[in-house]
Design a protein around this motif. Structure first.
Motif, short mmCIF file in Angstrom:
data_model
loop_
_atom_site.label_atom_id
_atom_site.label_comp_id
_atom_site.label_asym_id
_atom_site.label_seq_id
_atom_site.Cartn_x
_atom_site.Cartn_y
_atom_site.Cartn_z
N HIS A 76 0.86 -1.20 0.05
CA HIS A 76 -0.12 0.01 0.00
C HIS A 76 0.90 1.20 0.07
CE1 HIS A 76 -3.65 2.24 1.85
NE2 HIS A 76 -2.67 3.06 1.56
N HIS A 78 1.50 5.27 -1.97
CA HIS A 78 1.05 6.52 -2.95
C HIS A 78 2.45 6.85 -3.27
CE1 HIS A 78 -3.35 6.72 -0.81
NE2 HIS A 78 -2.25 6.11 -0.04
N ARG A 85 4.74 18.03 1.26
CA ARG A 85 3.57 18.83 2.21
C ARG A 85 4.09 19.03 3.55
NH1 ARG A 85 -1.17 15.27 0.42
NH2 ARG A 85 -1.74 15.41 2.38
N ILE A 108 -5.21 16.33 0.48
CA ILE A 108 -4.88 15.47 -1.04
C ILE A 108 -5.23 16.44 -2.08
CG2 ILE A 108 -6.22 13.84 -2.34
CD1 ILE A 108 -7.04 12.14 0.28
N TYR A 148 -4.10 11.45 -6.77
CA TYR A 148 -3.84 12.77 -6.68
C TYR A 148 -3.95 13.31 -8.13
CZ TYR A 148 -1.37 11.43 -2.26
OH TYR A 148 -1.23 11.09 -0.89
N HIS A 181 -10.36 9.13 -4.08
CA HIS A 181 -9.44 9.46 -3.00
C HIS A 181 -10.03 10.62 -2.13
CE1 HIS A 181 -5.01 9.94 -1.69
NE2 HIS A 181 -5.62 9.34 -0.68
N PHE A 218 -11.51 5.65 -0.89
CA PHE A 218 -11.30 5.89 0.47
C PHE A 218 -12.58 6.18 1.15
CE2 PHE A 218 -9.12 9.82 3.13
CZ PHE A 218 -9.32 9.02 4.26
N HIS A 269 -5.82 0.30 6.61
CA HIS A 269 -5.88 1.37 7.67
C HIS A 269 -6.12 0.59 8.76
CE1 HIS A 269 -4.08 5.19 6.72
NE2 HIS A 269 -4.69 5.34 5.55
N ASP A 320 2.35 3.02 3.39
CA ASP A 320 1.53 3.84 3.03
C ASP A 320 2.25 5.21 2.53
OD1 ASP A 320 -1.01 5.08 2.60
OD2 ASP A 320 -1.43 5.88 4.60
N ASN A 322 3.25 8.36 1.39
CA ASN A 322 2.50 9.31 0.57
C ASN A 322 3.00 10.64 1.49
OD1 ASN A 322 0.31 10.70 2.58
ND2 ASN A 322 0.28 8.49 2.99
N GLY A 324 1.04 13.06 2.74
CA GLY A 324 0.20 13.55 3.83
C GLY A 324 0.18 13.00 5.00
O1 NIG Z 1 -3.52 6.64 2.81
N1 NIG Z 1 -6.17 8.09 3.86
C1 NIG Z 1 -6.06 8.63 2.70
N2 NIG Z 1 -5.19 8.44 1.94
C2 NIG Z 1 -3.85 8.64 2.27
C3 NIG Z 1 -3.57 9.95 2.68
C4 NIG Z 1 -3.25 10.91 1.30
C5 NIG Z 1 -2.69 12.20 1.79
O2 NIG Z 1 -3.02 12.95 2.84
O3 NIG Z 1 -2.14 12.73 0.83
C6 NIG Z 1 -3.49 7.56 3.46
O4 NIG Z 1 -3.27 8.07 4.49
#
Ligand code: NIG
Ligand code: FE
Length: 407
Positions: A76, A78, A85, A108, A148, A181, A218, A269, A320, A322, A324
């Motif tokens: 998992h 991104h 960020r 996001i 994204y 997302h 999501f 998650h 995860d 990513n 964010g």
């Molecule tokens: O897996 N929860 C949703 N999506 C991502 C976070 C994405 C972001 O904040 O850019 C996650 O935590």
């Protein structure tokens, strides 16, 4: 090409080819051979053992008394995104929550805006740096999501970049379409119309170029409802995109149940998992996948891994990676977090980041364990007292060599 790895203090993660996942008490079992050798032939694990060392070799790799284990499967991520960020983290320090930042158009949507302005070539270059970074951390297979883009063109741009990473590196890549997302600003007051766009335009377009192996939504408070999730998953299934969804990160969202209902490969998650959710998972083929990096970074509660494993479930762990909620793809750190914060045992975290995460991304037949015939994706550690030392020494760089596709 015959390569021999010798001088292995311990060869761990040995499984029979019939084993696809490890669940419940079996997660704490780690078959190993001390003072071992392993033979790689044409990129595959040909044989291993203790005595009768093979001859007529093309190359010998000295493991220098390190441990040899399967490379990580990170099921998992991104990994394809533009920029970063870290500025938002300052808002978080000042007291805003992840959801509040998202509501203000941060989060996001912020990444989507930047990705829109970034060329495909530049997006590839930025993502490739992360791909090389995770390979050095010992990852051999990675699932990469879109999400994204939030428009047909940009979602496809992301997925093409993800596919290209698989073509131009030794990483095994699986891709996931995550148009669902977040809701773009223009659809803030007409959310169902965005769902229509995903179903009628994005999914067929992504499928026409075979850009996605899986589909993700999501499904959580403030994001996509159970009903919207169902519609999207049904549409994806028509194009053979199996679900792998974001669920129960922010609340008891019903995401786990809807994922199970549509035969999801994994639900991911799961910070909010109670008895009902565990019951649904017990009756399924769905891999519960936990992402402790996001809990660490966002200061959230951790998913109840202990309770799940004690209820007989399998558990997979992923990064995860990513911009964010988890700006790290370090799977060794993920192991440590699961041990320190989720009460998982060393053998359990190893199995959760290898064979179970391989299943969570559909590569369990060729990766995720030391098995004759599987692809030679392996990690040689530095000389350490035992495998438990790897997640224990959470800040140390203990990986000495990473072998992917036998190279
Ligand atoms: O897996 N929860 C949703 N999506 C991502 C976070 C994405 C972001 O904040 O850019 C996650 O935590
Ligand atoms: Fe995620």
């Amino acid at each position: 090409m015959r390569k021999l790895i010798t001088n292995i203090a311990s060869l761990v993660g040995i499984l029979d080819s019939s084993v696809k996942i490890l669940a419940g008490a079996n997660m704490n079992i780690l078959a190993s051979i001390e003072n071992a050798w392993l033979l790689i032939e044409d990129g595959k694990i040909a044989d291993f053992g203790k005595e009768n060392i093979p001859e007529s070799l093309d190359e010998i790799i000295d493991a220098e008394e390190g441990i040899l284990m399967p490379a990580f499967c990170d099921s998992h991520t991104h990994l394809v995104y533009a920029g970063s960020r870290e500025k938002e983290y300052e808002d978080k320090i000042k007291g805003l929550s992840y959801e509040e930042i998202a509501k203000r158009g941060g989060g996001i949507l912020n990444s989507a805006e930047l990705l829109h302005r970034t060329s495909e070539k530049e997006l590839f270059n930025q993502s490739l740096v992360r791909a090389h970074e995770i390979m050095e951390f010992g990852t051999g297979a990675v699932e990469i999501k879109s999400g994204y883009g939030l428009s047909t063109i940009d979602e496809m741009k992301m997925l093409r970049v993800a596919r290209r990473i698989g073509e131009e590196t030794d990483l095994t890549v699986k891709t996931t379409f995550l148009g669902a997302h977040a809701f773009p600003e223009a659809y803030r007051l007409k959310r169902d119309e965005y769902v229509d766009l995903i179903i009628n335009e994005m999914i067929p377009a992504v499928a026409s170029e075979k850009l996605a192996d899986y589909i993700d939504v999501f499904c959580d408070r403030g994001f996509f409802s159970v009903e919207q999730t169902s519609r999207i998953l049904e549409a994806g299934l028509k194009y053979n995109m199996l679900p792998k969804i974001h669920a129960n990160e922010l609340d008891y969202s019903g995401g786990i149940q809807v994922g199970v209902k549509y035969g999801a490969r994994s639900v991911d998650h799961l910070e909010f998992t109670g008895d009902e959710e565990i019951k649904a998972l017990q009756r399924s083929q769905t891999m519960p996948t936990l992402l402790p990096g996001a809990s660490l970074f966002l200061g959230m509660t951790y998913a109840p891994a202990r309770k799940m494993i004690d209820a007989g479930l399998p558990v997979a762990l992923a990064s995860d990676y990513n911009p964010g909620s988890s700006p790290s793809g370090n799977m060794k750190l993920v192991m440590s977090l699961a041990m320190m914060q989720m009460r998982m045992m060393p053998a359990e975290v190893l199995n959760a980041t290898t064979i179970n995460s391989a299943y969570a991304m559909g590569v369990e037949n060729s990766l995720g364990s030391v098995t004759r015939g599987k692809t030679a994706n392996l990690i040689i550690t530095k000389k350490i007292p035992g495998i438990g030392y790897l997640p224990y020494a959470y800040g140390s760089d203990l990986i000495s060599k990473v072998i992917l596709n036998g190279k």
